[in-house]
Design a protein around this motif. Sequence first.
Motif, PDB file in Angstrom:
ATOM      1  N   SER A  56       0.832  -1.204   0.000  1.00 54.35           N
ATOM      2  CA  SER A  56       0.000   0.000   0.000  1.00 54.35           C
ATOM      3  C   SER A  56       0.865   1.252   0.000  1.00 54.35           C
ATOM      4  O   SER A  56       1.900   1.313   0.655  1.00 54.35           O
ATOM      5  CB  SER A  56      -0.922  -0.003   1.226  1.00 54.35           C
ATOM      6  OG  SER A  56      -1.787  -1.113   1.184  1.00 54.35           O
ATOM      7  N   ARG A  57       0.413   2.249  -0.721  1.00 54.87           N
ATOM      8  CA  ARG A  57       1.131   3.511  -0.778  1.00 54.87           C
ATOM      9  C   ARG A  57       0.856   4.306   0.494  1.00 54.87           C
ATOM     10  O   ARG A  57      -0.290   4.582   0.842  1.00 54.87           O
ATOM     11  CB  ARG A  57       0.691   4.332  -1.993  1.00 54.87           C
ATOM     12  CG  ARG A  57       0.798   3.651  -3.341  1.00 54.87           C
ATOM     13  CD  ARG A  57       2.124   2.971  -3.551  1.00 54.87           C
ATOM     14  NE  ARG A  57       2.330   2.666  -4.957  1.00 54.87           N
ATOM     15  CZ  ARG A  57       3.164   1.729  -5.395  1.00 54.87           C
ATOM     16  NH1 ARG A  57       3.837   1.009  -4.529  1.00 54.87           N
ATOM     17  NH2 ARG A  57       3.324   1.509  -6.680  1.00 54.87           N
ATOM     18  N   THR A  58       1.917   4.691   1.178  1.00 54.48           N
ATOM     19  CA  THR A  58       1.799   5.483   2.392  1.00 54.48           C
ATOM     20  C   THR A  58       2.687   6.715   2.256  1.00 54.48           C
ATOM     21  O   THR A  58       3.530   6.795   1.360  1.00 54.48           O
ATOM     22  CB  THR A  58       2.231   4.680   3.629  1.00 54.48           C
ATOM     23  OG1 THR A  58       3.620   4.327   3.504  1.00 54.48           O
ATOM     24  CG2 THR A  58       1.395   3.406   3.765  1.00 54.48           C
ATOM     25  N   SER A  59       2.505   7.645   3.170  1.00 57.81           N
ATOM     26  CA  SER A  59       3.348   8.834   3.146  1.00 57.81           C
ATOM     27  C   SER A  59       4.799   8.464   3.435  1.00 57.81           C
ATOM     28  O   SER A  59       5.719   9.094   2.918  1.00 57.81           O
ATOM     29  CB  SER A  59       2.840   9.853   4.169  1.00 57.81           C
ATOM     30  OG  SER A  59       2.872   9.304   5.479  1.00 57.81           O
ATOM     31  N   ALA A  60       5.016   7.426   4.254  1.00 62.86           N
ATOM     32  CA  ALA A  60       6.380   6.977   4.542  1.00 62.86           C
ATOM     33  C   ALA A  60       7.031   6.409   3.289  1.00 62.86           C
ATOM     34  O   ALA A  60       8.217   6.643   3.020  1.00 62.86           O
ATOM     35  CB  ALA A  60       6.371   5.936   5.654  1.00 62.86           C
TER      36      ALA A  60
ATOM     37  N   GLU B  41      -3.986   3.471  -5.801  1.00 60.84           N
ATOM     38  CA  GLU B  41      -5.158   4.287  -5.509  1.00 60.84           C
ATOM     39  C   GLU B  41      -4.829   5.502  -4.670  1.00 60.84           C
ATOM     40  O   GLU B  41      -5.722   6.119  -4.111  1.00 60.84           O
ATOM     41  CB  GLU B  41      -6.218   3.433  -4.795  1.00 60.84           C
ATOM     42  CG  GLU B  41      -6.774   2.319  -5.666  1.00 60.84           C
ATOM     43  CD  GLU B  41      -7.847   1.533  -4.958  1.00 60.84           C
ATOM     44  OE1 GLU B  41      -8.064   1.810  -3.751  1.00 60.84           O
ATOM     45  OE2 GLU B  41      -8.474   0.675  -5.575  1.00 60.84           O
ATOM     46  N   GLY B  42      -3.574   5.858  -4.539  1.00 58.84           N
ATOM     47  CA  GLY B  42      -3.224   7.057  -3.809  1.00 58.84           C
ATOM     48  C   GLY B  42      -2.653   6.757  -2.431  1.00 58.84           C
ATOM     49  O   GLY B  42      -2.536   5.612  -2.008  1.00 58.84           O
ATOM     50  N   ILE B  43      -2.318   7.828  -1.725  1.00 60.90           N
ATOM     51  CA  ILE B  43      -1.719   7.719  -0.399  1.00 60.90           C
ATOM     52  C   ILE B  43      -2.796   7.397   0.640  1.00 60.90           C
ATOM     53  O   ILE B  43      -3.839   8.050   0.690  1.00 60.90           O
ATOM     54  CB  ILE B  43      -0.998   9.022  -0.027  1.00 60.90           C
ATOM     55  CG1 ILE B  43       0.146   9.280  -1.009  1.00 60.90           C
ATOM     56  CG2 ILE B  43      -0.459   8.965   1.392  1.00 60.90           C
ATOM     57  CD1 ILE B  43       1.211   8.221  -1.017  1.00 60.90           C
TER      58      ILE B  43
ATOM     59  N   CYS C  30       2.156  14.582   7.581  1.00 64.22           N
ATOM     60  CA  CYS C  30       2.536  13.881   6.347  1.00 64.22           C
ATOM     61  C   CYS C  30       2.877  14.871   5.236  1.00 64.22           C
ATOM     62  O   CYS C  30       3.891  14.722   4.536  1.00 64.22           O
ATOM     63  CB  CYS C  30       1.407  12.964   5.898  1.00 64.22           C
ATOM     64  SG  CYS C  30       1.044  11.598   7.021  1.00 64.22           S
ATOM     65  N   ILE C  31       2.041  15.879   5.079  1.00 64.67           N
ATOM     66  CA  ILE C  31       2.279  16.870   4.026  1.00 64.67           C
ATOM     67  C   ILE C  31       3.552  17.650   4.320  1.00 64.67           C
ATOM     68  O   ILE C  31       4.323  17.980   3.407  1.00 64.67           O
ATOM     69  CB  ILE C  31       1.068  17.811   3.910  1.00 64.67           C
ATOM     70  CG1 ILE C  31      -0.150  17.031   3.405  1.00 64.67           C
ATOM     71  CG2 ILE C  31       1.377  18.971   2.968  1.00 64.67           C
ATOM     72  CD1 ILE C  31      -1.408  17.858   3.300  1.00 64.67           C
TER      73      ILE C  31
END
Length: 304
Positions: A61-65, A238-240, A276-277
């Motif tokens: 899965s795509r995460t901010s990390a 599908e994005g962060i 995260c941002i």
Amino acid sequence: MVGVFRRSLSFPNKIPSRTSSKPSISHHIRSISLPCRSHPLISQLRDGVAELHCWATQPESRTSAWLADGLTRLKDLHDCLDDILQLPQTQESLRRQPNSVVENLLEDFLRFVDVYGIFQTSILALKEEQSAAQVGLRKRDELKVSLYVKARKRLAKEMGKLITAVRCINGRSAPPLVCVGDAELSDGIGDVVEVTVTVSLALFNVIATSFGSKKSSWMGLRRLKKKKKAKKAMVEDEGIVEFQQVGAECVLFGLRKKSDEEIRKASKKMQELETCIGGIEICGERIFRGLINARVSLLNTLTM
């Protein structure tokens, strides 16, 4: 009576072997095309490119990390490239090329600089709207929250424009370097440009998908001629995760009807998103500066 003395010749006791392949005099031969294949910086550059290609194809899965890790790796890669460009041997190698070769590279890096400059501006604008939205969330001010929703959608559209700009960079084909000894240097710089395109498309696409419509896809990566399997994996993304969680859980409308517990949970998610941002903003700023440094090094090659 004077004695007669004959002239004698002396020879060494040991006769050197005629079959010996070693010359009697050794000569030091120096390569004139550095960095060469054995140069540690070239090896480091190649390893960094390979690691980023692996990063881009991770199925998890795509995460901010995950995103911050890729941006950090890209920044390190640009630092390595800048170290190579600082070498006198590298600058000498680039000066042997037609001016159009270095000028095309300068143009590519200028476009990267412009793209990441716009990205930084967009992220800062979103952070401002988000801060205002957090205040509005606590005061149940739906107007401020609705402005934040619009800012998210606006950011997604801006990411779409950046995707188009990055695809143009990838479509440029610079002439090959003219000397055979410079081939590895040429390949290394070309690989950096290519993987920068890949990571940039990943960055802009996941943000566009997270903050915009789910129909946003990895269309930019489909245009790449290489790494078809990598592109196929990215299209399914599908994005962060953190970005989408805030969009789903932060009930952006009807705040006056929500309980205090729901508001606290939403506020906590907003704070996590802000963190995260902020991390992505810092990574983007570092890449931006690294791109500027690399372009300055290339520009010095033409002016020195």
